[in-house]
Design a protein around this motif. Structure first.
Motif, short mmCIF file in Angstrom:
data_model
loop_
_atom_site.label_atom_id
_atom_site.label_comp_id
_atom_site.label_asym_id
_atom_site.label_seq_id
_atom_site.Cartn_x
_atom_site.Cartn_y
_atom_site.Cartn_z
N PHE A 273 11.91 9.35 -14.09
CA PHE A 273 11.86 10.29 -12.98
C PHE A 273 12.58 11.59 -13.32
N TYR A 274 13.79 11.50 -13.88
CA TYR A 274 14.52 12.71 -14.26
C TYR A 274 13.72 13.51 -15.30
N ASP A 275 13.10 12.82 -16.24
CA ASP A 275 12.29 13.51 -17.25
C ASP A 275 11.15 14.29 -16.60
N LEU A 276 10.46 13.65 -15.65
CA LEU A 276 9.37 14.33 -14.96
C LEU A 276 9.88 15.57 -14.23
N LEU A 277 11.03 15.43 -13.56
CA LEU A 277 11.59 16.57 -12.86
C LEU A 277 11.89 17.72 -13.81
N GLU A 278 12.60 17.42 -14.88
CA GLU A 278 13.07 18.47 -15.80
C GLU A 278 11.95 19.11 -16.59
N SER B 278 0.84 -1.20 0.00
CA SER B 278 0.00 0.00 0.00
C SER B 278 0.87 1.24 0.00
N GLY B 279 1.56 1.50 1.12
CA GLY B 279 2.41 2.69 1.21
C GLY B 279 1.64 3.89 1.70
N THR B 280 1.61 4.08 3.02
CA THR B 280 0.77 5.14 3.57
C THR B 280 1.47 6.49 3.72
N SER B 281 2.81 6.52 3.61
CA SER B 281 3.49 7.81 3.78
C SER B 281 3.05 8.80 2.71
N GLY B 282 2.85 8.30 1.50
CA GLY B 282 2.39 9.18 0.42
C GLY B 282 1.00 9.74 0.67
N MET B 283 0.16 8.97 1.37
CA MET B 283 -1.17 9.47 1.72
C MET B 283 -1.07 10.62 2.71
N LYS B 284 -0.14 10.50 3.67
CA LYS B 284 0.05 11.57 4.65
C LYS B 284 0.48 12.85 3.96
N ALA B 285 1.34 12.71 2.96
CA ALA B 285 1.75 13.89 2.19
C ALA B 285 0.58 14.45 1.39
N ALA B 286 -0.18 13.57 0.74
CA ALA B 286 -1.27 14.02 -0.14
C ALA B 286 -2.31 14.83 0.61
N ILE B 287 -2.68 14.41 1.84
CA ILE B 287 -3.72 15.16 2.55
C ILE B 287 -3.21 16.53 2.98
N ASN B 288 -1.89 16.73 2.95
CA ASN B 288 -1.31 18.05 3.24
C ASN B 288 -1.05 18.85 1.98
N GLY B 289 -1.55 18.37 0.85
CA GLY B 289 -1.37 19.09 -0.40
C GLY B 289 -0.01 18.91 -1.01
N VAL B 290 0.70 17.84 -0.62
CA VAL B 290 2.02 17.54 -1.20
C VAL B 290 1.82 16.52 -2.31
N PRO B 291 2.01 16.91 -3.57
CA PRO B 291 1.78 15.96 -4.66
C PRO B 291 2.78 14.80 -4.61
N ASN B 292 2.32 13.63 -5.01
CA ASN B 292 3.16 12.44 -5.08
C ASN B 292 3.76 12.29 -6.47
N CYS B 293 4.97 11.79 -6.49
CA CYS B 293 5.62 11.35 -7.73
C CYS B 293 6.05 9.92 -7.47
N VAL C 218 -3.44 15.21 -9.67
CA VAL C 218 -3.00 15.17 -8.28
C VAL C 218 -1.52 14.86 -8.10
N GLY C 219 -0.80 14.62 -9.18
CA GLY C 219 0.62 14.30 -9.05
C GLY C 219 1.15 13.67 -10.32
N TRP C 220 2.22 12.88 -10.16
CA TRP C 220 2.91 12.34 -11.34
C TRP C 220 3.15 10.83 -11.17
N ALA C 221 3.07 10.13 -12.27
CA ALA C 221 3.32 8.68 -12.28
C ALA C 221 4.64 8.42 -12.98
N ILE C 222 5.47 7.59 -12.34
CA ILE C 222 6.72 7.14 -12.96
C ILE C 222 6.41 5.85 -13.70
N GLY C 223 6.40 5.91 -15.01
CA GLY C 223 6.10 4.73 -15.81
C GLY C 223 4.61 4.54 -16.02
N TYR C 224 4.28 3.40 -16.65
CA TYR C 224 2.90 3.12 -17.05
C TYR C 224 2.49 1.70 -16.65
#
Length: 874
Positions: free
Chosen positions: A659-664, A605-620, A635-641
């Motif tokens: 990931f680098y492409d999304l950043l740049e 699952s991975g709940t740390s990203g949820m904690k960020a999301a509810i604070n308005g921190v987009p996930n990548c 709501v954020g960015w996906a690495i890969g498909y």
């Protein structure tokens, strides 16, 4: 300092007397409700801000250390007393409020019921250090939401004398561990006392003799959390160490901990007069509880193992958090034989029958004993913790149910969440409350639409809140940890000169190799170019612990530290030592982007990203775990498909580049694109959508509601039905399974007729008729079903619909006619398959391993897939 090894030191505490008007402080200190209510936390900060930090936010310890003069001063401080009384009254209202469950569901259904939640770790607050990471935080958040929603929940865990290890890094970046003792007398826990005034204890049998277990209690709102402790003078040293450290020791220590948790925990509840109606095993560590509950039913009602098992498993819910077999506790058969040499006979099982309960393949006597498999074989209700993890879990354990299509394997999913009030930043929570104009977040915890209020927040206000949180995070990274012993001589490994205005990316989680904490380092030149850009800089805040035995995880941390030092990036990549709940709040509230890049399919699952999301921190993030169902471009960015790769190196190469492409190309330009007020308007819209779309669903109030409606209440209904009239339903269910197993090899489809094989018009019904040899089974014991679905590329049925055929009478000796007419699905190539499964009210919704027979399947195969000696029959 006098060494206790040189002399006996007898301890006594001198504590200040708390004035009568301040007594509510003591009640608040011992109820962990304070941990998610800022107004309660403010009281303890006002009591003594320095002491609050020095005690690692432990109000019980504070009350033993605060000066009598300060208490006397506050006893006549009218503003403080008004705040104290208002906060205490709020706690009392929380205790009195009926809650969502009573309001939403018939009180006759749940009235008087008790739900027991077992877990090896609980994270409620950082001062009660009996957790390691995500599983514990999830369990703690579960209890908080259960309290808010009014579930009749109790919880059971272990009280670890040394908690989980504390972390510091050597100058070269290698993780070191130390384990300070927890002082139980100054924690927000209390001894559970019996009628004789002594602490309640129970015993479990171990190979070298009995082990005594003492019972403690923490209180989480209105949820009692019972904690088990073996560090007692009457126990042998090796047994006192059972509750010494979380996830410490070898397999021998692990099985002893799990016996104490499952069997000892069940006995402890019985000792204080609690017999749970439903038990929830949060991960397989507590699965031995199923055996103890079966043993109790056998003792109390004179049942066979089969009969007792039916009643027990109807009331068991098992949640797996593990997406890979390597993450499951699996014990060698000889170790299980050693620890259960006498216990198995109490279940009326021989040792082989006992061991088969923990095997996927009951015929493989060399297969290790799996705690997850034991939980599955003794639970009617099983689930993963995200939609994708449910699919992975069904694939992992499909061997238990041979012949069942993957999508019908009885493992569902309840996607994890986080407790919003515990993780939402205070300024953002206050802004939402002002926008609502009410206290809906606390008085109506089942109303998940409160987060829609974020849409009405002015962009500049939301951005100002987040900017302040980033500044606060940067300041936090420069502090020393007051809990780290000075004797360790460890110094900060970088200048930590972060820029409070720079794009800040957070990566914080357990350092396991599959989480790929070093993926960002894959192309050093490209990363350095991004980090050192003078106009649009990027910086990283990293934190997390590796398990002490995980050399690969420790090496990931070392790589990051050494990369930072080698390239002079001390102010651009900062590693925060000793990751815990307190530091996690700074990170999830203050970072601008939350990064997660596990190998797909390995993050349950991975709940740390949820904690960020509810604070308005987009996930990548990689599209794994919760992000696989939470991601949209808004709501954020996906690495890969959602690709998977056979070669890990290729996967790392492709996904690091993505990931680098999304950043740049997307993240950095959007963050630094500002209007004339200095507001990144497009970025703020992503922040808002992150909260509006994700916070209503990915929170534990929704999650606990779903557990209640999808598992707890159905389990309660089924368990009550089976236990009625002296467990008559359980006996009947066991007898039905006996009949089914005996007759199953005799099943056959004698004659099948359909109008398949020729084109049908959309207004024609699909007709199916079958004569079925039931081998002497009564018709109420079985269902004959048709599965209608699209013909897939491999010739199978894709997402078939299941339809029950109607019984039309007996055609001959043991042969029965079944038929149905089915409304046609959409146009295109379709197929139909027939099967026989167990039927009747007592088996409704149950897929029993080995009991499925398909048209076209030889009878001999059915016999092979139905063990002659199944676990419950051995």
């Amino acid at each position: 300092m006098l060494n206790p090894n040189h002399a006996t030191i007898r301890r006594f505490d001198i504590q200040p007397e708390v004035p009568e008007v301040l007594q509510p402080l003591r009640d608040l200190a011992y109820n962990l409700w304070w941990s998610w209510h800022p107004e309660a936390i403010d009281l303890f900060i006002r009591l003594d801000r320095v002491l609050w930090r020095k005690t690692r936010h432990n109000p019980v310890l504070m009350l033993s250390l605060v000066s009598p003069e300060r208490l006397h001063e506050l006893s006549s401080d009218r503003p403080f007393l008004d705040a104290l009384n208002a906060t205490y009254e709020k706690l009392q209202r929380h205790r009195r409020r009926p809650g969502w469950l009573k309001e939403a569901h018939d009180d006759k259904l749940c009235g008087g019921a008790t739900l027991a939640y077992f877990c090896a770790e609980f994270a409620i607050t950082e001062s009660l250090q009996i957790y390691s990471g995500g599983l514990g935080v999830l369990a703690g958040d579960h209890l908080k939401s259960a309290s808010e929603l009014g579930l009749p929940l109790i919880a059971v865990g272990l009280l670890y004398r040394h908690g989980y290890f504390q972390q510091y890094l050597t100058p070269d970046g290698w993780q070191q561990e130390y384990t300070p003792d927890l002082d139980f007398e100054h924690l927000p826990i209390s001894r559970v006392l019996g009628d004789d005034g002594e602490q309640v204890t129970v015993r479990v049998k171990m190979p070298k003799g009995p082990v005594s277990i003492a019972l403690w209690q923490a209180t989480v709102g209105r949820v009692p959390l019972y904690l088990l402790d073996t560090d007692l003078p009457e126990n042998r040293p090796e047994d006192r160490a059972i509750t010494g450290q979380l996830y410490g020791g070898d397999m021998d220590m692990r099985i002893r901990q799990e016996i104490v948790l499952g069997i000892g925990g069940t006995r402890a509840l019985k000792r204080i007069g609690i017999t749970p109606d439903v038990c929830h095993m949060n991960e397989g560590h507590s699965a031995f509880l199923a055996l103890e509950r079966i043993r109790n039913l056998i003792d109390e009602h004179g049942l066979t193992f089969d009969e007792a098992r039916q009643a027990a498993m109807a009331s068991h819910v098992f949640t797996t958090h593990t997406p890979v077999p390597a993450g499951i506790d699996r014990f060698p058969p000889e170790l299980v034989q050693q620890y259960f040499a006498e216990y198995h006979a109490l279940l009326k099982l021989d040792m082989e029958g006992f061991l088969a309960l923990g095997r996927d393949d009951v015929f493989n006597k060399d297969e290790p004993f799996s705690m997850a498999t034991l939980a599955i074989r003794t639970s009617d209700w099983c689930n993963g913790v995200s939609k994708l993890h449910g699919e992975v879990s069904r694939s992992m354990w499909k061997g238990i149910w041979p012949g069942i299509p993957d999508e019908e394997i009885p493992i569902g999913h309840v996607t994890n969440g986080v407790h919003a009030s515990s993780w939402l930043s205070r300024p953002l929570a206050e802004a939402i409350d002002r926008q609502l104009g009410t206290s809906t977040r606390h008085t109506q915890p089942a109303d998940h639409e409160v987060f829609q209020a974020v849409a009405g927040l002015p962009d500049d206000h939301l951005w100002a809140i987040h900017t302040e949180r980033r500044h606060r995070l940067v300041s936090f990274t420069k502090r020393d940890d007051p809990a780290r012993p000075a004797r360790l001589g460890a110094a900060r490994h970088a200048d930590n000169d972060l820029d409070p205005e720079a794009l800040t990316i957070g990566f914080a989680r357990r350092f396991a190799t599959y989480k790929r904490g070093n993926l960002m380092l894959r192309d050093p030149e490209r990363l350095i170019r991004l980090i050192t850009d003078k106009d649009r800089p990027v910086q990283f805040v990293v934190s997390g612990k590796a398990h002490p035995a995980d050399g690969g995880g420790k090496d990931l941390i070392k790589q990051i530290v050494q990369f930072t030092r080698h390239h002079g990036l001390g102010g651009k990549i900062v590693f925060i030592e000793n990751y815990a709940m307190h530091s996690a709040r700074y990170l999830v509230q203050g970072c601008d982007v939350w990064l997660n890049n596990p190998r797909r399919g390995m993050e349950a699952s991975g709940t740390s990203g949820m904690k960020a999301a509810i604070n308005g921190v987009p996930n990548c993030s990689i599209l794994d775990g919760w992000w696989d169902e939470g991601y949209t471009p808004d709501v954020g960015w996906a690495i890969g498909y959602r690709e998977t790769y056979d070669n890990p190196d290729i996967a790392d190469q492709i996904e690091s580049k993505a990931f680098y492409d999304l950043l740049e190309k997307q993240i950095v330009p959007m963050f630094y694109e500002r209007d004339n007020r200095g507001i990144p308007q497009r970025w703020v819209q992503v922040m808002k959508q992150s909260i509006i779309q994700l916070a209503p669903f990915f929170n534990t109030n929704r999650m606990v509601q779903q557990y209640a409606e999808q598992y707890y209440l159905p389990a309660l209904q089924r368990a009550r039905a089976l236990r009625a009239d002296g467990l008559a339903g359980s006996v009947l269910r066991a007898q039905q399974k006996d009949r089914l197993r005996y007759a199953w090899p005799s099943l056959s489809f004698v004659n099948v007729k359909t109008n398949a094989g020729r084109p049908l018009s959309p207004d024609q019904k699909i007709e199916v008729a079958a004569d079925v040899q039931l081998g002497g089974l009564p018709t109420q014991d079985v269902k004959v079903q048709a599965l209608i679905g699209v013909i897939g590329e491999q010739g199978g049925l894709s997402e078939p619909t299941v339809v029950d055929l109607e019984h039309f009478g007996e055609e001959g000796e043991g042969v029965h006619r079944y038929a149905v007419k089915i409304e046609p699905p959409a146009c295109g190539p379709h197929g139909v398959a027939l099967r026989v499964v167990p039927g009747g009210e007592l088996m409704d919704g149950v897929h029993e391993p080995g009991l499925i027979f398909w048209d076209g399947q030889p009878a001999a195969q059915a016999a092979k897939e139905t063990p002659a000696t199944t676990p419950e029959r051995a």
